[in-house]
Design an enzyme around this catalytic site. Sequence first.
Site, PDB file in Angstrom:
ATOM      1  N   THR A 104       0.821  -1.209   0.000  1.00 14.84           N
ATOM      2  CA  THR A 104       0.000   0.000   0.000  1.00 14.84           C
ATOM      3  C   THR A 104       0.851   1.252   0.000  1.00 14.84           C
ATOM      4  OG1 THR A 104      -1.823  -1.109   1.129  1.00 14.84           O
ATOM      5  CG2 THR A 104      -1.762   1.277   1.289  1.00 14.84           C
ATOM      6  N   ASP A 128      -0.252  -6.581   4.861  1.00 16.82           N
ATOM      7  CA  ASP A 128      -0.952  -7.859   5.035  1.00 16.82           C
ATOM      8  C   ASP A 128      -0.040  -8.971   5.526  1.00 16.82           C
ATOM      9  OD1 ASP A 128      -3.371  -6.810   4.359  1.00 16.82           O
ATOM     10  OD2 ASP A 128      -3.440  -7.655   2.335  1.00 16.82           O
TER      11      ASP A 128
END
Length: 216
Positions: A37, A116
């Site tokens: 991200t 993640d």
Amino acid sequence: MQITKTAALALFGLTLATSNTHADGLPKIAVLATGGTIAGSAPGPTDPGYMSGQVSVDFLLAAVPELKDIATATGEQISNVGSQNMSDEIWLTLAARIDELAASDYAGIVITHGTDTMEETAYFLSLVAHTDKPIVLTGAMRPSTAISADGPVNIYNAVAVAVDPRSKGLGVMVVLNDEIHDAHSVFKSHETEVSTFNSGDHGLIGTVEYGDITYF
């Protein structure tokens, strides 16, 4: 006891060999980018939808010009994927490159990574990295194009932790949201909150606010 950035850098100069510093006297830090991200891009600054792993390590470093005041940072692109796509191949490439850099004149290594699987990568590296130099993972919960992107300050704080002489020998750390976590305890606890990383009962090992570090 809290130590300022200026004091930390002065101490750094006294305690580390000259080979770990650039010609300008600042410590050398390698920033290894893997995607995530923090390297994501969205159609607009307030658009919640984005694609991870879209911008380069050079773009990430250019967004933090203040790094030049605390380190000589060089970037290297290891991969550019969402961390849900992190693979054994990338892990092994990353570990091998860390060992190469740690054996050279770099004072520490920062890794930009998706959130993640950041805890898994941090734990893996804590088992296989052959160095006592600081290895610091960082990332972001908002993409690089967001109106309030958290990537730049996380990179700045991660580099500050990597150049702090007290970080030597602490193993692999995760730095996000002004917090310093140990790789063996950290886990992601929320899908979108910037305060997603947690160390549970073990607790943080420190905090870092705009480069000013307090170790517990």
